[in-house]
Design a protein around this motif. Structure first.
Motif, short mmCIF file in Angstrom:
data_model
loop_
_atom_site.label_atom_id
_atom_site.label_comp_id
_atom_site.label_asym_id
_atom_site.label_seq_id
_atom_site.Cartn_x
_atom_site.Cartn_y
_atom_site.Cartn_z
N LEU A 110 0.85 -1.19 0.00
CA LEU A 110 0.00 0.00 0.00
C LEU A 110 0.89 1.24 0.00
O LEU A 110 1.80 1.35 0.82
N SER A 111 0.60 2.15 -0.92
CA SER A 111 1.39 3.38 -1.00
C SER A 111 1.22 4.17 0.29
O SER A 111 0.10 4.52 0.66
N PRO A 112 2.32 4.48 0.98
CA PRO A 112 2.20 5.08 2.32
C PRO A 112 1.66 6.50 2.30
O PRO A 112 1.29 7.03 3.33
N ARG A 113 1.67 7.15 1.15
CA ARG A 113 1.25 8.56 1.14
C ARG A 113 -0.10 8.78 0.51
O ARG A 113 -0.37 9.83 -0.05
N MET A 114 -0.94 7.75 0.55
CA MET A 114 -2.26 7.90 -0.03
C MET A 114 -3.30 7.47 0.99
O MET A 114 -3.12 6.46 1.65
N GLU A 118 -8.41 6.65 -1.58
CA GLU A 118 -7.73 6.91 -2.83
C GLU A 118 -7.06 5.64 -3.35
O GLU A 118 -7.08 5.36 -4.54
N TYR A 156 -4.71 6.81 6.60
CA TYR A 156 -3.53 6.35 5.85
C TYR A 156 -3.19 4.93 6.25
O TYR A 156 -3.50 4.49 7.37
#
Lengths: 336, 589
Positions: A110-114, A118, A156
């Motif tokens: 999982l993209s940590p900045r989304m 999203e 997040y």
């Protein structure tokens, strides 16, 4: 025969994936690591195929190659009759949502900045799967389906536990309304109670959305729980393939037998005959000649050292590649 | 009784507890902040970062607003009017013959040189330009140079003299012949008879008698008129000197006026007699008096007083100026030159002036206001920092991004270039480039831009390496694979998944890099290779102080600049660290 063929959502034919190994900067390729070496199998629509094997036997490579996250070396992968490895970029993008993958590690996938909403909805929007006005409701519905709360949308990934993260990963895949999902050891990073939740969620979703899974695992009890058919891999090849009941009831290949004898039974009174395999798995870069398993097989014969055994169908739908079962030879190629 | 109370208490507690809504419902949750706000919040919670931020804010206000507020200019030089012992007059004891040419006669420096030669060899005649010049010695160091016109040939053997006139016009009576005889006997080359000057020159055994015409006088003495500009003329000089040399006469007549000479040691004053009395007319002395400044006109009275003082061997003398104030003059002798110094008022540059209410941090060695220089220097230092970091970051992202995303030979090539850049010693190259710019005489304004360009080009590899590393590691992350599997477009994968994960590190690196660039700029400017005078930068303000004396006495020049550099770099580092913590979503603090 043809009816069965129509029912196959995915067919893997003689799939090979070799990784070239070269030493030095400009040196030529020295040898290949044969991660996947001539594998063929089919998965029927709406079923789950379990793929088991030791670590490093090529399970994950099969999964990634099947959805073209890595390129094949040889062979064919037909999804609904379309060879996905021959598609151009545009067609591939169109077909991507239909074939999804759930990774082993819910932390790095999982993209940590989304925010979660999203992460789940990004590809839905990018692929225009639902109208704009329904988008929010759709994502909420998917999240609820996957056991997430709607208010999780703005959070997040780092705020979630492993199990919840895996749910987010599942939601991301489900949101694209796929037909086929490769589950690459989706529960091995989770503790046992969460494993059960996730497995049940997967099965629930399968019923609801009529999904097809390729379930990759080294945990036999998990595979037994979820699978309809099971393939056993050893050193890049499938050594035995059958439906779950047959293979767990009557394992034929010596490797399968050894593997299954290691399943723990939750009853201390039962004495089990454990088959202990000696030695380590040989390197896929330099596999043994003949039957790849012969170096560790207790039934090893002279022929095993020289001749590669062919897949034979011992009984209906039960295929095994072993010289112990030489009769009733029917090449798998004939079947297809 | 007690039991009742206990029960009631328990009941109360339970209601109290159940009244509190402990559910994790939507309403109960703390409002979720946007990612940007979260970063800001975490940043604001970091005390050091806030301190750093305030420092940087202060620096910006100081440099950009301060430069507008300050009443002074970046390169404004401050002066004051101060008295300074300045050379006023120089007096030289004349040891060279100076000549004055008679009206209408040709006598130049070359002729003068011939004269010196002839005189030193003891000859009485020399020729120059086809003419024969006769030297007539009037006194020890006073000569007349005359042209001779032969009039008669004189044969003189053992007292018997025969005169053979060559030209008519002279009568050789007995008196004249006696005079000639006397001159020959005395070995003279010239003699006076009547009012006429005659020359005698040998021609073989005979003598040639000639009449004369004055060409020039050669003298060691200098005759100054009342006004330095006025030329006294040949005739006056000849007469005055003749009178001065003569033992008996102290007065002479020239052009109808009578002049008196008063001699005192080496100095002689010439007075002109008028109806009522006398007035000083000229000064004759072996001293050449010259004002140092051209616009100063020395009066003859001043000169007389000065020369008398010198002749008396004094080291000080006073003379009233136009306003009647007595001014003291110091006389110093070096060999034959006397310098006369006096306190004069001049415009002086306020160098290294101590802090005052006008100049809060004093002035530097150029007489410029240090505080103002610091403000303008801050502009340049900060601007160079920002532009260089912008440049290096842009280059770094492009190069690192290309290497990381495409891999293979692109990566190979770019990373080898990076390696080469890392092998280049940074400071020596900058020093060399700085001196190349010195040699090429690059305009100081242009030089600042070049400096930015050079620093930017030299420092991108660090950022490129970081970006590449980040992208390489991110590319292998499963969320990138998942993004590919979900069928996202390449641009979306790069800009929504790759870059946002690189940006925080990039911002941190850039912020920390800012401090580094400011340090580099200061170092270069300190070495005189960066920002050049007249432009100010914190580095070259410090470089104005280079000796231990300046360092200990002019602390107000270098300590503030050093402090500003220190604070700015510290501030950027604090902010960089704060940003790094703030960007990291895993940081719970």
């Amino acid at each position: 025969m043809s009816a069965i063929k129509d029912d196959n959502i995915i067919e893997v034919r003689n799939l090979k994936k070799y990784y070239p190994v070269s030493s030095g900067l400009f040196a030529k390729v020295k040898y290949y690591v044969k991660a996947v070496d001539d594998i063929s199998f089919n998965i029927k629509r709406g079923t789950t195929m379990g793929l088991v094997g030791e670590s490093g036997c090529g399970k994950t490579t099969v999964g990634k190659t099947m959805i073209r996250l890595t390129d094949k070396t040889d062979g064919q992968i037909l999804f609904n009759g379309i060879d996905i490895h021959t598609l151009n970029r545009k067609d591939l993008r169109a077909i991507r949502p239909k074939i999804q993958i759930i990774f082993q590690d819910p932390y790095s996938s999982l993209s940590p900045r989304m925010p979660v909403g999203e992460i789940i909805g990004e590809a839905v929007r990018d692929n225009n799967l639902v109208p704009k006005e329904d988008f929010d409701d759709y994502i909420s519905k998917v999240m609820l389906d996957c056991g997430l709360q709607v208010y999780h949308k703005d959070r997040y990934p780092h705020e979630f536990s492993g199990g919840q993260r895996q749910r987010i990963c599942i939601a991301r895949s489900i949101a694209l309304n796929p037909d086929f999902i490769v589950c690459d050891e989706p529960v091995s990073a989770l503790d046992v109670s969460i494993q059960a939740q996730i497995l049940n969620l997967l099965m629930e979703l399968q019923n609801k959305y009529s999904l097809t899974y390729l379930f990759i695992s080294h945990d036999l009890s998990v595979v037994e729980h979820i699978s309809d058919t099971v393939g056993v891999m050893y050193l890049g090849s499938i050594v035995e393939y059958s439906d779950k009941k047959t293979i767990f009831g009557n394992p034929l290949h010596p490797y399968t037998q050894a593997l299954f004898s290691a399943i723990p039974v939750p009853d201390p009174d039962i004495k089990r005959d454990r088959i202990i395999l000696e030695g380590n798995m040989p390197s896929p870069a330099n596999p043994p000649s003949g039957c790849k398993f012969h170096t560790r097989c207790r039934h090893c014969m002279e022929i095993c050292k020289h001749q590669d055994p062919q897949m034979v169908e011992i009984e209906s739908g039960h295929l095994v590649a072993c010289h112990l079962y030489p009769t009733k030879i029917r090449f798998i190629g004939d079947r297809l | 009784m007690d039991k009742d109370k206990m029960d009631k208490d328990r009941e109360n507690r339970i209601t109290e507890y159940t009244d509190i809504d402990n559910g994790l419902s939507d309403v109960q949750r703390v409002k979720v902040l946007s990612p940007g706000m979260l970063v800001v919040r975490r940043f604001l919670r970091n005390r050091l970062a806030i301190i750093g931020f305030i420092i940087i804010l202060f620096m910006f206000l100081f440099s950009f607003i301060g430069g507008l507020i300050t009443p002074y200019d970046e390169t404004e030089v401050f002066r004051y009017i101060g008295s300074m012992s300045k050379e006023y007059v120089s007096v030289t004891i004349n040891e060279e013959f100076r000549f004055t040419v008679a009206e209408g006669m040709a006598y130049d420096n070359a002729t003068h040189a011939r004269f010196i030669l002839a005189k030193n060899q003891g000859e009485s005649v020399f020729t120059h330009g086809g003419e024969a010049f006769h030297i007539i010695q009037e006194a020890e160091d006073f000569f007349r140079v005359v042209l001779s016109y032969p009039k008669a040939r004189i044969t003189y053997i053992r007292g018997i003299m025969g005169v053979t006139p060559l030209e008519d016009g002279l009568s050789y009576d007995e008196e004249f012949q006696n005079a000639i005889r006397q001159a020959i006997d005395g070995g003279q080359t010239s003699f006076i008879f009547g009012d006429e000057q005659y020359t005698l020159s040998r021609d073989g055994r005979d003598y040639v008698l000639g009449t004369t015409q004055d060409v020039a006088i050669e003298s060691l003495l200098i005759t100054d008129g009342v006004s330095s500009n006025k030329d006294l003329g040949f005739g006056f000089k000849l007469e005055s000197e003749k009178a001065l040399r003569a033992d008996d006469s102290t007065s002479f007549v020239f052009e109808g006026n009578t002049y008196q000479i008063e001699e005192e040691e080496n100095v002689a004053s010439v007075y002109r007699l008028t109806g009522s009395g006398r007035e000083q007319f000229a000064l004759i002395s072996p001293m050449a008096v010259q004002a140092v400044s051209r616009d100063v006109v020395l009066t003859i009275e001043f000169k007389t007083a000065l020369e008398k003082a010198i002749a008396d061997g004094e080291t000080k003398f006073t003379y009233p100026d136009d306003a009647g104030n007595e001014i003291v003059y110091d006389i110093n002798r070096i060999n034959n030159v006397y310098t006369v110094k006096t306190e004069t008022n001049t415009h002086l540059i306020s160098m290294h002036e101590q802090p005052s209410s006008q100049h809060w941090l004093g002035t530097d060695k150029h007489g410029m206001d240090v505080l103002t220089r610091l403000m303008y220097g801050g502009r340049i230092s900060l601007m160079i920092g920002f532009i260089v970091v912008l440049l290096e970051t842009a280059l770094g992202i492009i190069m690192g991004g290309l290497a990381g995303y495409f891999g293979k030979w692109v990566d190979m090539l770019i990373m080898r270039i990076v390696d080469v850049f890392f092998c280049i010693p940074f400071l020596p190259i900058l020093i060399i480039l700085g001196s190349v710019m010195d040699k090429l005489d690059v305009d100081p304004q242009l030089r600042i831009y070049y400096l930015m360009l050079i620093l930017g080009i030299m420092s991108w590899p660090g950022i490129a390496r970081m970006v590449r590393g980040q992208i390489l590691s991110l590319r292998e992350q499963e969320f990138m694979l998942a993004a590919e599997a979900t069928g996202l477009s390449i641009s979306r994968r790069i800009f929504k998944h790759l870059i946002p994960n690189v940006i925080p590190q990039l911002i941190v690196l850039a912020t920390l890099g800012l401090g580094g660039v400011i340090l580099y700029e200061s170092t270069l400017s300190f070495l005189g290779l960066g920002v050049k005078f007249p432009f100010a930068s914190w580095g070259n303000i410090i470089s104005g102080v280079s000796t231990a004396y300046e360092m200990t006495n002019f602390w107000f020049v270098w300590i503030p600049a050093g402090l500003l550099i220190l604070l700015t770099v510290l501030g950027f580092n604090f902010v960089g660290d704060g940003l790094r913590d703030a960007f990291d979503p895993k940081m719970k603090r």
